[in-house]
Structure formats: structure tokens, C-alpha cells
Design an enzyme around this catalytic site. Sequence first.
Site, PDB file in Angstrom:
ATOM      1  N   ILE A 188       0.841  -1.196   0.000  1.00 38.47           N
ATOM      2  CA  ILE A 188       0.000   0.000   0.000  1.00 38.47           C
ATOM      3  C   ILE A 188       0.877   1.247   0.000  1.00 38.47           C
ATOM      4  CG2 ILE A 188      -0.244  -0.144   2.522  1.00 38.47           C
ATOM      5  CD1 ILE A 188      -3.093   1.052   2.191  1.00 38.47           C
ATOM      6  N   CYS A 189       0.378   2.290  -0.620  1.00 38.55           N
ATOM      7  CA  CYS A 189       1.005   3.609  -0.610  1.00 38.55           C
ATOM      8  C   CYS A 189       2.415   3.531  -1.201  1.00 38.55           C
ATOM      9  CB  CYS A 189       0.972   4.178   0.806  1.00 38.55           C
ATOM     10  SG  CYS A 189       1.291   5.946   0.924  1.00 38.55           S
ATOM     11  N   ASP A 190       3.421   4.059  -0.518  1.00 43.86           N
ATOM     12  CA  ASP A 190       4.767   4.081  -1.079  1.00 43.86           C
ATOM     13  C   ASP A 190       5.407   2.708  -1.189  1.00 43.86           C
ATOM     14  OD1 ASP A 190       5.372   6.525  -2.142  1.00 43.86           O
ATOM     15  OD2 ASP A 190       6.254   7.346  -0.318  1.00 43.86           O
ATOM     16  N   THR A 223       3.958   0.426  -2.823  1.00 43.73           N
ATOM     17  CA  THR A 223       3.690   0.124  -4.231  1.00 43.73           C
ATOM     18  C   THR A 223       4.727   0.800  -5.120  1.00 43.73           C
ATOM     19  OG1 THR A 223       2.156   1.980  -4.586  1.00 43.73           O
ATOM     20  CG2 THR A 223       1.203  -0.089  -3.825  1.00 43.73           C
TER      21      THR A 223
END
Length: 193
Positions: free
Chosen positions: A102-104, A106
Site C-alpha cells: 500500500i502507498c509508497d 507500491t
Amino acid sequence: MKNVLVFITDGFADWEASYVTAELNKPGSGYQVKTIAIDSLPKTSMGGLNVIPEYSLQDFSFELPFEMLIIPGGTGWKEEKNQQIKKLVEFCFENDIPVAAICDATTFLGNHGFLNQHKHTGNSLPYLKEEAPNYEGNKNYIDEQSVSDGCLITANGSGAVEFSRDILNKLNVLEGEELREWYELFKKGFIKS
């Protein structure tokens, strides 16, 4: 009990995996959450929680059975040292062990080519292109809160509930109507606006 690993860094976004880790650790789920980091030193989340990792990449035995690797975002992804998790992610993909980022996290996956062959999402396509110079997965990018494709689950930073829903579904912890009700409760609350 089946193990689910959560990779933590200094500055990990503690809320991004909190919904799902709470469900996985409930009695009767069949799962237990274990933390792993690049080393055995305590890690401090963005919210100030100090966590002592149960496993370190320095001495991690790839013999330990685990069912999924969850990778929260956070401020630590800009630090080169945290790129060491690449070896563990490669192991997961080679052995069909689901990876949920999730988020950074990815962005980390995108920069190392892990998103190129899978449908995925992230904080945005322009953000992925800018922050992950080696990213080449444009054709598989989907502008959604969370995307599940085979052994990969990805979400943007505002999609923690959707991310958790997709993980719970993938691990068969909640299904069908029970999963829908769980999602509605955490997305909309008891009192509808």
C-alpha cells in the site's frame, strides 16, 4: 497457526495495515501476524509506536512458512537500506506467496519491476512514474483504491479499508456477505451520513 509477515521500517504508516492485522490476529482466524524488518532494531511508526521486529532480514530463514507478505507505506521507502526487502519479495513471487503493498510500498514494487506484469494501483500513475524511475507498468495501472490480481494486492494511501478487504478475501478469512458487512461497517460506520 499460519503466519502473515508485515514488513516494517522506521516511519512505517501504522494505520495502513491496522484494520487487517487486527482481523488476522482474532481468535479463530487461523492466522497470526509477525513483523519483519531489515534488522532487529526497534522501528518507530509514523504514529510514534515502537515495534520490535520478530524477524530480521539479516538472519531470516526462508524455511519459515508464511501465507502472505504485507508491506505498509511510510516515510522509510526513500531510504536505500529498506530496498533490502527486494530479496524477500522475489522469494514471494517465485513461490506464489501473495504480496500486499500500500502507498509508497507500491512505489518500491514499481521501481523494482514487480508491477509490470500485474494489474495494480498506487498513489497515482503520475506519482508512480515520478517516484519510481524504473517503473514500466503503465498498461496495467488501474485507478482504484485497491486492486487484487493473482498473488498481488496493491492500494493507494487512502485505501486502507479496501486494501484490508482484499487481503481478508484473498486469505479466506471473511467471504461473501460477511466480508461485505465488514467493509460497509469500516467504510461507512454505524451511523450513515
